[in-house]
Enzyme design. Structure first.
Site, PDB file in Angstrom:
ATOM      1  N   HIS A 225     -22.670   4.156 -29.309  1.00 34.71           N
ATOM      2  CA  HIS A 225     -21.811   3.641 -30.385  1.00 34.71           C
ATOM      3  C   HIS A 225     -21.052   4.791 -31.056  1.00 34.71           C
ATOM      4  O   HIS A 225     -21.666   5.693 -31.633  1.00 34.71           O
ATOM      5  CB  HIS A 225     -22.722   2.922 -31.382  1.00 34.71           C
ATOM      6  CG  HIS A 225     -22.023   2.100 -32.388  1.00 34.71           C
ATOM      7  ND1 HIS A 225     -21.560   2.623 -33.573  1.00 34.71           N
ATOM      8  CD2 HIS A 225     -21.720   0.778 -32.424  1.00 34.71           C
ATOM      9  CE1 HIS A 225     -21.004   1.657 -34.290  1.00 34.71           C
ATOM     10  NE2 HIS A 225     -21.086   0.525 -33.614  1.00 34.71           N
TER      11      HIS A 225
ATOM     12  N   HIS B 159     -30.302  -2.087 -40.887  1.00 36.71           N
ATOM     13  CA  HIS B 159     -29.266  -1.361 -41.646  1.00 36.71           C
ATOM     14  C   HIS B 159     -29.664  -1.083 -43.101  1.00 36.71           C
ATOM     15  O   HIS B 159     -28.800  -0.871 -43.944  1.00 36.71           O
ATOM     16  CB  HIS B 159     -27.925  -2.117 -41.622  1.00 36.71           C
ATOM     17  CG  HIS B 159     -27.255  -2.155 -40.282  1.00 36.71           C
ATOM     18  ND1 HIS B 159     -27.628  -3.030 -39.286  1.00 36.71           N
ATOM     19  CD2 HIS B 159     -26.227  -1.428 -39.764  1.00 36.71           C
ATOM     20  CE1 HIS B 159     -26.850  -2.846 -38.231  1.00 36.71           C
ATOM     21  NE2 HIS B 159     -26.000  -1.886 -38.487  1.00 36.71           N
TER      22      HIS B 159
ATOM     23  N   CYS C  12     -16.159  -3.392 -41.471  1.00 43.56           N
ATOM     24  CA  CYS C  12     -16.322  -1.956 -41.709  1.00 43.56           C
ATOM     25  C   CYS C  12     -14.993  -1.225 -41.820  1.00 43.56           C
ATOM     26  O   CYS C  12     -14.847  -0.328 -42.646  1.00 43.56           O
ATOM     27  CB  CYS C  12     -17.148  -1.348 -40.579  1.00 43.56           C
ATOM     28  SG  CYS C  12     -16.598  -1.810 -38.934  1.00 43.56           S
TER      29      CYS C  12
ATOM     30  N   GLU D 183     -12.298   2.036 -32.067  1.00 42.33           N
ATOM     31  CA  GLU D 183     -12.450   1.436 -33.392  1.00 42.33           C
ATOM     32  C   GLU D 183     -11.861   2.349 -34.476  1.00 42.33           C
ATOM     33  O   GLU D 183     -11.998   3.570 -34.422  1.00 42.33           O
ATOM     34  CB  GLU D 183     -13.950   1.206 -33.666  1.00 42.33           C
ATOM     35  CG  GLU D 183     -14.186   0.506 -34.986  1.00 42.33           C
ATOM     36  CD  GLU D 183     -15.659   0.195 -35.239  1.00 42.33           C
ATOM     37  OE1 GLU D 183     -16.452   0.202 -34.274  1.00 42.33           O
ATOM     38  OE2 GLU D 183     -15.994  -0.054 -36.411  1.00 42.33           O
TER      39      GLU D 183
ATOM     40  N   GLU E  86     -19.435  -0.916 -28.420  1.00 41.24           N
ATOM     41  CA  GLU E  86     -18.484  -0.124 -29.232  1.00 41.24           C
ATOM     42  C   GLU E  86     -18.691   1.355 -28.947  1.00 41.24           C
ATOM     43  O   GLU E  86     -18.829   2.174 -29.854  1.00 41.24           O
ATOM     44  CB  GLU E  86     -18.686  -0.443 -30.716  1.00 41.24           C
ATOM     45  CG  GLU E  86     -18.627  -1.945 -31.002  1.00 41.24           C
ATOM     46  CD  GLU E  86     -18.755  -2.303 -32.474  1.00 41.24           C
ATOM     47  OE1 GLU E  86     -19.612  -1.716 -33.149  1.00 41.24           O
ATOM     48  OE2 GLU E  86     -17.981  -3.155 -32.945  1.00 41.24           O
TER      49      GLU E  86
ATOM     50  N   CYS F 202     -12.875   2.823 -37.404  1.00 33.59           N
ATOM     51  CA  CYS F 202     -13.956   3.601 -38.018  1.00 33.59           C
ATOM     52  C   CYS F 202     -14.325   4.820 -37.173  1.00 33.59           C
ATOM     53  O   CYS F 202     -14.738   5.845 -37.717  1.00 33.59           O
ATOM     54  CB  CYS F 202     -15.209   2.753 -38.194  1.00 33.59           C
ATOM     55  SG  CYS F 202     -15.040   1.495 -39.459  1.00 33.59           S
TER      56      CYS F 202
HETATM   57 ZN    ZN Z   1     -15.047  -0.388 -38.198  1.00 32.22          ZN
END
Ligand code: ZN
Length: 816
Positions: A281, A170, A417, A349, A333, A351
């Site tokens: 994802h 990351h 996040c 999610e 995810e 996000c």
């Molecule tokens: Zn998130």
């Protein structure tokens, strides 16, 4: 743009701020330009309080959580190492992407600052930026875990810089968020502090990656979007070129060993321009699609647009929840398969909802088509704002469409996040309302307030909206051009105000609208000729002109495509932009999963100012199903109430359902009360900040197998420990038998049947093992029955010893 009233509030200290720092105009850009949120003032009773709660509660709260969880401390430790000071605590952070959370909240705070000056917040952000700058290495590298301890950084970081970037380090993801924050902070305050830090890192990337240099892509996308923002602010073409390079280099040809099957997980299974399916994802995917749209807009590369159009069609035809959520599967995810849209286990999610809106807004800017705003609005009013509680202090990571009480919001997460993303999205909400292209204006979202729009060619138009939207569908738009003249106002007629639930056949309204939407100008009807979802009104506009839009808001029944098995024989309720949910707190008996709402039941909307900060509820009569002592199904008609989905889980844990059964066979009758179902459970919390709710294991619902995750409890992520659950009976009982159905998600997760277990009973204040137990089985996919010498007691305790390295959980616990 600052209004005079806001300017008059500026104190001498905050006069140092130079709002809206200049932005360079790129040679090429989106055909439609968004009207920036700084030029739009929302004064309604729905969004304005949310934006204010975000500013006053969520942003300070998220900063506090960043401090408490050591995320700021990581920058401080890295800075000490760089100054040559001794650092005794060399432990890696929880995750190598922990640096992004302060970046995201700084971005949110910057957006808030550009609308409402706040010297204290401004000064606090300055101290954080100083800490971030002090943690930056000489050549621009910024990644706290490696700087703190280059010999032993976080295991996901790898020994060398960038070595594990395509997996989990990351490093580039962190910088992407830094760029978004830096651009926002510079534009809000005119200060270059964070921008200069960002530029130093970006110059390092330009020197490190590119043709003839390192050719790898970000393991987690957002670097691409971030670099485009940096390009917009600085005009440095190299950042745009690098964004395009990082997209084009993505794909299986780079010779990296594949850790994830076909690398669908991080969308590297094919070159980006060859992708047609949304896979893997969901957050990474939507950030990548947003980055592709940005680069396409700035370079005119149609190959990106062609890929995006195909991917978008598939999302909307096969992978979109009625709440606008995306990413059905908790495993990875990720997007599920076509029509794979389970409700209880829906991941969705927060996000991913935010990423979906970033992407759909960009698709609108590319194509000037309201179908993208329809999807954006659906997500916005439902699966996105459900991610934050009404008080602004707790958050959902997944946003399921059905619950047995196992879901609850949390003040923070190990992987945090979502809260930071909420802070930056909500603060910039008004920027999604309007757009313009040449002499065309686009009114996309409705909310009371005003906007000042500077169109190309120097025309300025002030638009005002008077409306009680989203609760009522009448909108009066005032048009005030700086000088009278011919131009077009495009008024969006949302899909729900026509007969289109979504721009595909995935969902449909069960009946056509009785009353059509109408548009009037200065009291005279305008022909409802729709072009790409808009009524285009071209005329000689002058000050004082008004547009009246009437959007019908009856309660609508929504049906899903027959291939969505999870929604078979069910319907959802929608009114205006809101999808509704029945929740335990509003329905008799505190249950909703046992309800059946007949397809012809009368539905009425009722405004409830006292409830959940003011909501319109839907009332009806439902049939409640329950088993009697003999196992026969009993039916009872009762009052039914549904609330807007976004407002659920603000009154404690319990059942919730979006897709309501319309036939008895689809409903789950509630269990006949037993010793177990009427008792109270308390489980040890394991490593959870707040324990999970064990109530699903006494709901009387029969598991279909040990991997059935519709109703269960587990201690994950706790592994290898001994944990327990106490069952306190409604009254003293004599019991001699227990049955346990173990939860075990082999092949999907890390929960296994336990190594061993035993039962204890309460004798006074003491727990004693039951006598003569017949055996403590750990078989999967069946009940494990233990009989013991009868005891008269008020409570039982189940003690579970997990297998080393594995967690444990239960699907059901019966007692006789
Ligand atoms: Zn998130």
């Amino acid at each position: 743009m600052q209004s005079l009233t806001v300017l008059s509030l500026l104190t001498s200290a905050s006069l140092l701020m130079i709002p809206c720092a200049a932005q360079t105009s790129p040679a090429r850009d989106y055909p439609v330009k968004p009207v920036p949120f700084t030029a739009v003032k929302v004064k309604d009773s729905f969004w304005a309080p949310k934006i204010e709660t975000n500013r006053k509660v969520t942003i300070p709260f998220a900063f506090e959580q960043c401090e408490k969880s050591g995320r700021i401390y990581n920058f401080e430790r890295a800075a000490k190492v760089l100054r040559g000071e001794t650092v005794t605590d060399l432990r890696p952070p929880g995750y190598p992407f922990d640096d992004t959370d302060p970046y995201k909240v700084i971005e949110g705070a910057s957006y808030a600052l550009s609308v409402t000056p706040d010297p204290q917040l401004d000064a606090y952000v300055d101290t954080l930026i100083a800490k971030i700058g002090a943690a930056q290495e000489k050549d621009g590298y910024l990644y706290t875990t490696r700087t703190i301890n280059p010999q032993a950084p976080h295991p996901w970081a790898g020994k060398e810089r960038w070595e594990l970037e395509q997996y989990d380090s990351h490093e580039l993801y962190n910088l992407g968020h830094l760029y978004e924050a830096a651009a926002a902070h510079y534009q809000a305050t005119g200060k270059r502090t964070l921008l200069d830090i960002a530029i130093r890192t970006a110059d390092l990337l330009v020197n490190t990656f590119g043709p003839g240099k390192k050719a790898i892509w970000p393991g987690h996308q957002i670097t691409e979007m971030g670099l485009v923002k940096l390009y917009r602010v600085t005009g440095n073409q190299k950042y745009l070129d690098l964004a395009k390079f990082l997209l084009d280099v993505r794909g299986p040809k780079t010779g990296m060993p594949r850790r994830h099957p076909s690398n669908q997980y991080n969308q590297s299974f094919l070159p980006v321009i060859e992708q047609t399916e949304p896979v893997g994802h969901a957050v990474r995917a939507t950030y990548m699609y947003s980055g592709m749209a940005d680069v396409a807009a700035m370079t005119g590369d149609f190959a990106y647009v062609n890929a995006l159009n195909k991917i978008w069609d598939t999302v909307v035809q096969k992978k979109l929840y009625i709440t606008g959520g995306i990413g059905a599967s908790g495993a990875g995810e990720a997007f599920g398969g076509p029509y794979e849209l389970p409700n209880m286990t829906a991941y969705n999610e927060t996000c991913a909802s935010i990423g979906n809106d970033y992407w759909n807004h960009r698709m609108f800017l590319l194509h000037a088509d309201a179908k993208y705003i329809d999807v954006m609005e659906r997500t916005l009013y439902n699966g996105l704002i459900s991610g934050v509680s009404l008080d602004g202090k707790s958050f959902f990571y997944p946003n399921p469409l059905e619950s047995n009480g196992q879901h609850q919001r949390s003040p923070w997460f190990g992987v945090a996040c979502c809260p930071g993303n909420i802070t930056r999205f909500l603060a910039s909400f008004p920027g999604y309302m309007y757009g313009y292209q040449g002499d065309k204006l686009y009114v996309n979202l409705y909310a009371a307030g005003e906007a000042s729009i500077k169109m190309d060619g120097g025309r300025e138009v002030r638009l005002t909206q008077e409306t009680k939207f989203p609760w009522e569908g009448a909108v009066k738009i005032g048009v005030e051009p700086s000088r009278a003249g011919n131009f077009t106002v495009n008024v969006r007629i949302p899909g729900w105000a026509r007969d289109e639930a979504v721009p595909s056949d995935l969902y449909r309204f069960s009946e056509p609208l009785q009353t059509p939407a109408t548009v009037k100008v200065n009291g005279r009807s305008v022909p409802m000729k729709l072009d790409k979802g808009y009524v285009a009104i071209t005329r000689n506009w002058r000050k004082g002109d008004t547009i009246e839009v009437s959007l019908p808001m009856p309660v609508r029944r929504v049906l899903a495509h027959e291939k969505v098995t999870a929604d078979k024989d069910r319907m959802a309720l929608q009114r205006g932009p809101f999808v509704y949910a029945a929740e335990w707190a509003d329905n008799p008996g505190g249950k909703v999963r046992n309800l059946m709402l007949p397809a012809n039941a009368e539905l009425r909307a009722e405004w409830r100012p006292d409830l959940l900060n003011g909501v319109t509820v839907i009332k009806s009569r439902a049939v409640a199903l329950s088993y009697d002592a003999k196992g026969a199904v009993q039916k009872k008609e009762q009052e039914f109430t549904a609330i807007p989905y976004y407002a659920w889980a603000n009154r404690g844990r319990g059942q919730m359902i979006v897709w309501l059964p319309t036939v008895e066979s689809a409903a789950k009758p509630s269990a006949w009360p037993t010793v177990a179902t009427t008792s109270k459970l308390v489980a040890t919390p394991g490593r959870q900040q707040r324990g999970k709710n064990p109530a699903p294991i006494i709901d009387g619902e029969e598991p279909t197998s040990s991997i059935d995750n519709s109703s269960y409890f587990d201690w994950w992520p706790t592994r290898g420990t001994t944990e327990s659950i106490e069952m306190t009976f409604a009254k003293t009982e004599t019991v001699s038998e227990a049955q346990i159905y173990w939860f075990d998600d082999t092949g999907r997760g890390q929960v296994r049947v336990p190594q061993s277990w035993r039962l204890l009973y309460k004798d006074g204040n003491e727990w004693k093992p039951v006598e003569n137990p017949s055996g403590y089985g750990v078989a999967k996919d069946t009940y494990n029955k233990v009989t013991f010498k009868p005891v008269t007691t008020s409570a039982l305790k189940l003690e579970v010893v997990m297998q080393p390295q594995w967690s444990a959980g239960l699907s059901e616990w019966k007692v006789k």
